[in-house]
Design a protein around this motif. Structure first.
Motif, PDB file in Angstrom:
ATOM      1  N   ARG A 890       0.829  -1.198   0.000  1.00  0.00           N
ATOM      2  CA  ARG A 890       0.000   0.000   0.000  1.00  0.00           C
ATOM      3  C   ARG A 890       0.871   1.258   0.000  1.00  0.00           C
ATOM      4  O   ARG A 890       0.620   2.182  -0.774  1.00  0.00           O
ATOM      5  CB  ARG A 890      -0.894   0.004   1.229  1.00  0.00           C
ATOM      6  N   ALA A 891       1.869   1.260   0.852  1.00  0.00           N
ATOM      7  CA  ALA A 891       2.727   2.439   0.921  1.00  0.00           C
ATOM      8  C   ALA A 891       3.408   2.673  -0.422  1.00  0.00           C
ATOM      9  O   ALA A 891       3.495   3.812  -0.895  1.00  0.00           O
ATOM     10  CB  ALA A 891       3.770   2.251   2.026  1.00  0.00           C
ATOM     11  N   THR A 894       0.757   4.073  -2.848  1.00  0.00           N
ATOM     12  CA  THR A 894       0.333   5.459  -2.624  1.00  0.00           C
ATOM     13  C   THR A 894       1.468   6.429  -2.924  1.00  0.00           C
ATOM     14  O   THR A 894       1.226   7.554  -3.371  1.00  0.00           O
ATOM     15  CB  THR A 894      -0.127   5.655  -1.173  1.00  0.00           C
ATOM     16  N   SER A 895       2.699   6.005  -2.683  1.00  0.00           N
ATOM     17  CA  SER A 895       3.803   6.921  -2.974  1.00  0.00           C
ATOM     18  C   SER A 895       4.283   6.766  -4.404  1.00  0.00           C
ATOM     19  O   SER A 895       5.116   7.555  -4.861  1.00  0.00           O
ATOM     20  CB  SER A 895       4.953   6.670  -2.003  1.00  0.00           C
ATOM     21  N   GLY A 896       3.805   5.759  -5.099  1.00  0.00           N
ATOM     22  CA  GLY A 896       4.237   5.558  -6.474  1.00  0.00           C
ATOM     23  C   GLY A 896       5.636   4.977  -6.557  1.00  0.00           C
ATOM     24  O   GLY A 896       6.287   5.084  -7.585  1.00  0.00           O
ATOM     25  N   ASN A 897       6.051   4.351  -5.475  1.00  0.00           N
ATOM     26  CA  ASN A 897       7.407   3.808  -5.441  1.00  0.00           C
ATOM     27  C   ASN A 897       7.436   2.485  -6.168  1.00  0.00           C
ATOM     28  O   ASN A 897       7.224   1.426  -5.592  1.00  0.00           O
ATOM     29  CB  ASN A 897       7.846   3.660  -3.980  1.00  0.00           C
ATOM     30  N   TYR A 898       7.766   2.548  -7.450  1.00  0.00           N
ATOM     31  CA  TYR A 898       7.693   1.337  -8.266  1.00  0.00           C
ATOM     32  C   TYR A 898       8.790   0.360  -7.911  1.00  0.00           C
ATOM     33  O   TYR A 898       8.607  -0.848  -8.028  1.00  0.00           O
ATOM     34  CB  TYR A 898       7.718   1.672  -9.756  1.00  0.00           C
ATOM     35  N   VAL A 899       9.914   0.880  -7.507  1.00  0.00           N
ATOM     36  CA  VAL A 899      10.990  -0.038  -7.140  1.00  0.00           C
ATOM     37  C   VAL A 899      10.549  -0.900  -5.966  1.00  0.00           C
ATOM     38  O   VAL A 899      10.684  -2.131  -5.978  1.00  0.00           O
ATOM     39  CB  VAL A 899      12.261   0.759  -6.788  1.00  0.00           C
ATOM     40  N   MET A 900       9.992  -0.222  -4.985  1.00  0.00           N
ATOM     41  CA  MET A 900       9.511  -0.948  -3.808  1.00  0.00           C
ATOM     42  C   MET A 900       8.406  -1.918  -4.198  1.00  0.00           C
ATOM     43  O   MET A 900       8.377  -3.060  -3.738  1.00  0.00           O
ATOM     44  CB  MET A 900       8.987   0.071  -2.799  1.00  0.00           C
ATOM     45  N   ARG A 903       9.746  -4.971  -5.862  1.00  0.00           N
ATOM     46  CA  ARG A 903      10.469  -5.824  -4.916  1.00  0.00           C
ATOM     47  C   ARG A 903       9.462  -6.613  -4.072  1.00  0.00           C
ATOM     48  O   ARG A 903       9.650  -7.805  -3.835  1.00  0.00           O
ATOM     49  CB  ARG A 903      11.345  -4.970  -4.006  1.00  0.00           C
ATOM     50  N   GLN A 946      14.844  -4.589 -14.903  1.00  0.00           N
ATOM     51  CA  GLN A 946      15.163  -5.034 -13.550  1.00  0.00           C
ATOM     52  C   GLN A 946      14.264  -4.368 -12.527  1.00  0.00           C
ATOM     53  O   GLN A 946      13.723  -5.017 -11.634  1.00  0.00           O
ATOM     54  CB  GLN A 946      16.633  -4.705 -13.241  1.00  0.00           C
ATOM     55  N   VAL A 947      14.085  -3.066 -12.717  1.00  0.00           N
ATOM     56  CA  VAL A 947      13.317  -2.313 -11.735  1.00  0.00           C
ATOM     57  C   VAL A 947      11.823  -2.648 -11.819  1.00  0.00           C
ATOM     58  O   VAL A 947      11.124  -2.670 -10.807  1.00  0.00           O
ATOM     59  CB  VAL A 947      13.557  -0.811 -11.945  1.00  0.00           C
TER      60      VAL A 947
END
Lengths: 1028, 413
Positions: A890-891, A894-900, A903, A946-947
């Motif tokens: 979710r985090a 919501t932050s748009g952290n595609y790397v996270m 993973r 990769q990402v």
């Protein structure tokens, strides 16, 4: 008579229906008679004076006949389920019709009115044969309407009706049309044309009377002629001989006997007034002929006065002569009936007489008719048909006549009649054939002979009654009442009962207005109780009171006469009916009433004798009927008495089922449950009553809609049983109906329950456990598993099993659904799991909490839901791996952290990956979009791959180059598919041109997009499902 | 309880009835409303309740008199409600009161003027409060609490009565606000939509015409809805309106408004002064604000974690979480400023490893890929002007205004 006897034997099964129909008809007749008396009372009296004895007697007979016809038609309708009944009824009806046709003229109005009612029923029944009669009846109605509006029109319409009735009649109609009401008939014709016969009724409704009449003439004639001819010809050839006779023979025999008695009475009456006519009609009808003849004679007499006034010129001059030659037979009768009803019975009578004479030479009379109408070949059958049809028509006409004001009712009647007519035609033909074959040759004469003697006595009484009745005839309002009632009756058996009630009411109420109002109001209520009440009343009060009443006032007298006669007749009829079916009892009551009415009218000694004889039988019948009726009434009060019978039986069965279920339930009984059950059963009863009431009200409320309601009601009636059961299912309290399954089949297809679950098809828990294991180990596809799991879930629900097995089943299904991305199914399981977990049943609570969270985050995108589901998580839950993972996702989202995100995607526990799968595409697109905006000048595709999780496979530990390249190719393909611009750098590595791609990125349409938005409904899946 | 004589009970009941009749006949809304204020627990009401418990035949008393009996449908259930209320059976009290209120509304419809609006306000309020308390009681008894739901549908009826032309329409906003309270309590805020639409679009309503207190309440709730929708400019507008027009002495209300206004303002780059947080006891925001000024991601996360429950319940958690990007921006800006002090010529090139190192100092365990992603997002959201050079792993900042301020605009999404 002989013929009749034979017929009755064959008809025995159908007799009940016929009887019912007869009863209805009788009722109608009674009503009509009342009406006729009222309307034509004076004129008829005058006429009667001239024709008096014959006329009255004939009228009574005619009425009886008409009623019979109606009953037959009604039977047909009712008998929809059982064609035999219809047929049987039809033949009698035809015979009756014939009789009616003969007598009808006098009582055309009444007969027509009744006919209308029956027609409606026919429509309901949807029998082609019945429909035909209906159509005729409708035409007759229209004719009546026309006549009401315009006398000439009436005459025309009548002819039209005749046409419709039989091929021969059609021809006559044409002639009639030519004579008078072509314009008016135009509308009719149009209507007729449309349905063949059925539609005509609608046409009647639509067009105003005057217009209709014209229309009728124009269009209907050709159509009718064609239809009728075709019908008639075949009918006459084969149908007549074979169909009706056998089917109706047994039942009809009884009926015939009764009828014969009646007829004989009627004949007697006719004999005095119009012996010839009666004979002829009888011959035409065959078995019914006697009655018909008498009926004809009587109607003729009755109508004469009234008709004479309106139709005076036409009928008198043209119709009379024409009728005599042609009308004598069915066609003439029909026309006469119509005309007579509309215009004046006198015409009918006149023709009838000639008819009668001719009838003796049935063929000859037919020929005459044909000559007149140009339907000579089919005349014999046609006549019969016509008569039969006419009978309904007559009834209709009665109804219409009385309601002539009520064009709506007429229209309604007509509408229903059309279908009925069609059915009638078909049915009627065969019947007619039979009649013709049997009766025409020998039966007719026999009938005549038999009828003649009896009728004499009766005739006298009838004459008296007629005379009395005529002066006291009820006004048009009463007729309208009768029509309405009949219309309702047509809808249901109850209607017949209503009619009987109406008769009672009429007899009781001296005031016309009160009668009308009361009748209308009372009808709905009465129909249900009618059977019982009517029977009782007819037996006890009606006879006694009616007789005195008759003496007092014509109307009353007529009623009283009717009542007694009907009772006797009814008794006879009822007896067979009772023997045949319980259901019939209700009808019998009606019939009895009708018969009683007829009898009363006739006040013939024979009738009385019969009454006395039959009375016990009737009483028995009534005794049965009340009980049944009550139940039945609850279930299918709306439906007619027949329906009642059926419905009652159905309801009983349902109740039995309920009892059974409740008994099963009882194992766990507690006082509360018992109360619940009681309440439930009460509810059921109420529901039935309400239904019934609603049915009644519908017809009452809507004149035009009556037909429809009738049809619906008839259909309802026929389906009452099923309906009631289905309704019951709707009301089922699953708590009470918890089932203990006994099915040992492990595999079971899912089928949504539409009724009380059958323990034999429900699997007990241990079998369900095996079934779950089977599904879990199955190699088949998801659709199969989903189907199996749903059936397991159903069995669990039905048995109210809510334990770990239940949780396991739902969890299994939810996981399967997640794996294939079936979110709707998953959501169903999830909501069930939520309540199961809340009840404390152990399971993989955390796993599904995570799924729930992911679902909200990734698919609902609703902040409020997200907040609430997050705030609902306990601290303990937040430490759980799956939940932690979900929260991290979710985090990242919501932050748009595609790397996270990717993973987490690669390290997702359980089936979180599957849920995230559904969001990957969107996340990747957003990520690439972001990269294109923020990276300059280029980004290597390897990094993107990769990402963005393309290289997930090799991410573990130094994947092989093969996998790496696979991931690269996949990534390049994906990027290209989304409009990214990829170039090769100096080293040959693929790189993403960020700036160029910035404006060229797009989200491609998903390949599996379906136009209707639900991929689950895709054809592929559909095929896959069906192939299971 | 002192002994209560039958005569005294009779006197109290008739006194109440007389007051009721007088208030209606004289169209005295102020005194009428006091006769409905059940939950005010006023001594006169308690005394009346005692009297009713003693004098069981009050209904007959009402029916006997024409004067009273015309209000029988209002007063009889009202008495029953009062009795139940006194005896602590709130669900029954609520049911009876709703019956009484229905009868009152029927009467209210027939009164052309709006003199009884005050009384209606009290009734609406009582309905809601009684329902809330009844639900609490029901829930504690293990029964399903659904009185508040019923109150919601009842208030919709009241709204229908008020939403029309004529002087009564100014009362519509009060009913709306009470509805908001119910819906927010029930968590069915989507039901607010229809009421809002009619308030904001119906021509009969002129928003400025409504009483101020209702306008403030209305703006507060609609502002909260906008916060949920993350529509920050609209939320800012509505909540600011509420704050501006709120009675400055009702600090509790101001605090409620600020509870939502502060996160909204933070989202658009406006930080509150510390005294404001202190004055209105909103210290849970202090660390959030500080983390924004310092670029201290750790502080923000800790603040969110510390007050997670509270933020989740009030619905600002997600809003505050989104402040992370501003914290990153602040952090990068700090690095940029430090670099500028060291070497102005290369200040606009921020190496990724520097940022990663800085985050490590903050105990943020993030690898280069992740930080690179964050930087890309910062640039993408226009919190940082510049670009990211993947090859050299450097954030290249624009030389002009590399860290644009939000200035009242929300972060690009």
């Amino acid at each position: 008579m002989m013929n009749q006897g034979g017929n009755t034997e064959a008809l025995a099964p159908a007799e009940a229906h016929l009887l019912e129909l007869y009863i209805v008809l009788v009722e109608y007749r009674n009503l009509f008679l009342f009406l006729c008396q009222n309307q034509y009372g004076d004129a008829s009296q005058l006429q009667s004076s001239s024709f008096v004895p014959p006329a009255t007697g004939s009228e009574a007979v005619a009425w009886t006949i008409h009623r019979v016809d109606n009953s037959s038609t009604e039977n047909g309708i009712y008998s929809n389920p059982t064609y035999q009944y219809d047929q049987s009824t039809q033949p009698p009806a035809r015979s009756i019709q014939d009789g009616l046709t003969a007598a009808p003229v006098a009582g055309n109005l009444s007969s027509l009115g009744t006919a209308n009612v029956p027609q409606d029923y026919n429509t309901y029944t949807s029998y082609p044969s019945s429909s035909n009669p209906y159509g005729y009846g409708s035409t007759g109605y229209s004719g009546y309407y026309n006549s009401y509006q315009q006398q000439p029109n009436y005459s025309y319409s009548q002819p039209v009706g005749a046409y419709q009735n039989t091929g021969a009649p059609y021809q006559p109609i044409s002639s009639f049309q030519n004579t008078g009401s072509y314009a008016a008939s135009g509308s009719y014709s149009s209507t007729y044309y449309n349905p063949g016969d059925y539609q005509t009724s609608g046409g009647y409704q639509s067009s105003s009377y005057g217009n209709q009449s014209t229309l009728w003439n124009n269009g209907s004639y050709p159509n009718h002629s064609s239809h009728q001819y075709t019908n008639y010809t075949p009918a006459t050839t084969g149908a007549y001989g074979s169909g009706t006779v056998p089917s109706t023979s047994l039942q009809y025999q009884q009926h015939y006997k009764q009828w014969a008695d009646y007829y004989s009475q009627t004949e007697v009456s006719c004999a005095p007034g119009t012996e010839n006519t009666s004979v002829s009609s009888a011959s035409n009808l065959g078995c019914p002929i006697p009655g018909i003849t008498s009926g004809y004679a009587t109607p003729n007499t009755q109508p004469l006065p009234s008709y004479a006034s309106s139709w005076g010129p036409d009928s008198g001059s043209s119709s009379m002569p024409s009728l005599q030659p042609g009308a004598v037979i069915s066609g003439a009768h029909d026309e006469y009936w119509k005309q007579g009803a509309q215009k004046s019975q006198i015409h009918h009578t006149i023709p009838i007489q000639p008819n009668f004479q001719k009838p003796l030479d049935l063929k000859s009379s037919y020929d005459n008719f044909q000559d007149q109408h140009k339907t000579a070949p089919s005349h014999g059958p046609n006549l019969q048909y016509a008569t039969a049809q006419q009978m309904p028509q007559n009834y209709q006409s009665r109804l219409q006549a009385s309601p002539s004001l009520d064009t709506r009712t007429a229209s309604k009647l007509q509408i229903p009649t059309n279908p009925r007519i069609a059915s009638n035609l078909t049915v009627g033909f065969p019947k007619i054939d039979k009649d013709n074959s049997t009766t025409s040759a020998a039966a007719k004469p026999a009938y005549i002979s038999v009828s003649m003697p009896e009728p004499d006595g009766k005739v006298l009484s009838n004459d008296e009654a007629n005379s009395l009745l005529k002066p006291g005839m009820f006004p048009k309002s009463l007729r309208s009442y009768v029509e309405k009632v009949t219309a309702r009756c047509k809808d249901d058996i109850q209607m017949a009962a209503c009619q009987a009630v109406m008769k009672k009411m009429i007899t009781k109420a001296t005031a016309d207005g009160t009668l009308y109002t009361r009748n209308w109001d009372m009808e709905p209520l009465f129909p249900i109780p009618n059977a019982d009440l009517v029977n009782k009343d007819s037996e006890c009060s009606t006879l006694d009171s009616s007789l005195p009443k008759h003496k007092r006032s014509p109307s009353r007298r007529s009623k009283s006469r009717w009542e007694p006669l009907p009772e006797e007749k009814l008794v006879d009829k009822t007896v067979p009916i009772n023997n045949n079916n319980v259901k019939y009892s209700g009808w019998l009551h009606d019939n009895e009433r009708n018969r009683k009415m007829v009898v009363e009218n006739a006040e013939s000694k024979v009738d009385r004798l019969r009454n006395t004889k039959f009375s016990p039988l009737v009483q028995k019948n009534t005794g049965r009927t009340p009980q049944r009726a009550f139940k039945k009434q609850r279930l299918a009060d709306g439906s007619n008495s027949n329906e009642y019978g059926d419905t009652s039986s159905d309801s009983d069965k349902e109740q039995n089922l309920m009892v059974y279920h409740s008994g099963a339930m009882a194992l766990m009984d507690s006082p509360e449950e018992r109360k619940k059950r009681e309440n439930r059963s009460k509810r059921f009863d109420k529901g039935q009553r309400q239904r019934v009431e609603s049915n009644h009200f519908r017809p009452r409320n809507f004149g035009a809609g009556n037909l429809y309601t009738r049809r619906t009601s008839s259909s309802v009636l026929s389906k009452n049983f099923d309906d009631s059961s289905s309704r019951a299912v709707e009301d089922i309290d699953w708590d009470a109906l918890t089932v203990k399954g006994s099915c040992q089949e492990i595999e079971k297809r899912y089928l949504r329950l539409t009724s009380v679950p059958d323990p034999a098809t429900v699997r007990p828990e241990e079998v369900l456990t095996k079934a779950l294991l089977m599904v879990q180990n199955s190699q088949k596809n998801y659709l199969y598993k989903c189907d199996q799991l749903k059936s397991i879930r159903q069995d669990l629900t039905v048995q109210r099993i809510r334990n770990q097995l239940t949780v396991k089943v739902y969890e299994t299904h939810a996981r399967l659904a997640i794996e294939v991305g079936d979110l709707p199914e998953y959501n169903q399981c999830q909501s069930q799991l939520k309540t199961l977990y809340a009840e404390g049943v152990e399971g993989c609570h955390m796993e599904f909490a995570a799924y729930n969270l992911l679902c909200v985050i990734l698919h609902s995108n609703n902040n409020r839901d997200l907040l609430s589901s997050m705030s609902r998580l306990s601290d303990e839950a937040k430490k759980q791996e799956a939940v932690k993972h979900a929260l991290a996702v979710r985090a990242a989202v919501t932050s748009g952290n595609y790397v996270m995100f990717f993973r987490l995607y690669q390290t997702a526990p359980n089936l979180n990956t599957c849920l995230m799968d559904l969001y990957v595409e969107k996340m990747r697109y957003n990520a690439v979009n972001c990269m294109c905006r923020s990276y300059r000048p280029t980004v290597p595709v390897s990094y993107v791959a990769q990402v963005l999780g393309f290289s997930a496979i090799m991410a573990g530990n130094g994947g092989s180059d093969e996998k790496d390249t696979d991931a690269m190719e996949e990534c390049i393909e994906w990027l290209k598919a989304h409009g990214a611009i990829i170039i090769a750098d100096n080293d040959g590595d693929m790189i993403l041109d960020a700036k160029a791609s910035c404006s060229s990125l797009y989200m491609p349409e998903p390949e599996d997009a379906v136009t209707h938005g639900d991929a689950n409904l895709a054809v592929n899946d559909f095929l896959a499902r069906t192939s299971l | 309880m002192a002994y209560l004589s039958m005569g005294e009970a009779h006197r109290r009941i008739t006194e109440y009835l007389n007051r009721f009749c007088d208030a209606v006949s004289s169209q005295d809304g102020a005194s009428l409303k006091s006769l409905f204020a059940l939950s005010s627990n006023s001594p006169s009401f308690l005394a009346l309740a005692d009297a009713l418990n003693l004098f069981q035949d009050a209904n007959r008393l009402i029916k006997q008199s024409d004067q009273y009996s015309q209000f029988g449908e209002i007063v009889v259930p009202l008495f029953r409600s009062l009795q139940n209320y006194k005896q602590g059976s709130l669900a029954e009290a609520h049911n009876a009161f709703e019956k009484s209120a229905s009868a009152f509304i029927q009467e209210f419809r027939n009164w052309d003027s709006a003199w009884a609006l005050e009384a209606l306000y009290v009734i609406v309020y009582e309905i809601r409060v009684l329902a809330e308390r009844a639900d609490k009681q029901l829930a504690s008894n293990g029964k399903s609490p659904e009185k508040l739901k019923g109150a919601g549908s009842f208030l919709m009826k009241v709204f229908g009565v008020l939403a029309g032309k004529g002087p009564k329409r100014v009362g519509a906003l009060y009913a709306t606000c009470q509805l908001f309270k119910i819906y927010f309590k029930l968590g069915t805020v989507h039901l607010c939509r229809s009421v809002i639409r009619s308030i904001e679009t119906a021509r009969i309503f002129d928003f400025e015409e409504f009483p101020k207190r209702d306008k403030v309440t209305y703006m507060y709730y609609t502002g909260r809805l906008e916060v949920l929708n993350e529509n920050f400019p609209a939320a800012d507008h509505k909540l600011s309106y509420a704050l501006l027009h709120c009675n400055p002495h009702s600090e509790a209300n101001i605090r409620m408004i600020l509870k939502y206004l502060i996160p909204v303002k933070l989202s658009i780059g406006i930080l509150p002064k510390d005294w404001l947080l202190e004055k209105y006891n909103l210290l849970e925001y202090r660390n959030v604000v500080q983390s924004l000024t310092r670029g201290d991601l750790r502080l923000l996360r800790r603040a969110l974690q510390d007050h997670e429950d509270r933020f989740l319940r009030s619905g600002v958690y997600l809003v505050l979480e989104k402040l992370e990007l501003q914290v990153y921006q602040r952090l990068v800006k700090k690095i940029y400023i430090i670099q500028k002090q060291k070497d102005p010529s290369k200040a606009h090139q921020v190496k990724l490893e520097v940022i990663v190192k800085a985050l490590k100092w903050l105990d943020m365990d993030m690898d280069a890929d992740e930080v690179e992603c964050i930087m890309a997002i910062l640039i993408f959201k226009n919190l940082v002007k510049g670009y990211f050079a993947h090859k050299s792993k450097v954030v290249v900042l624009s030389k002009q205004d590399p860290f644009p301020k939000l200035n009242g605009k929300p972060v690009n999404s």
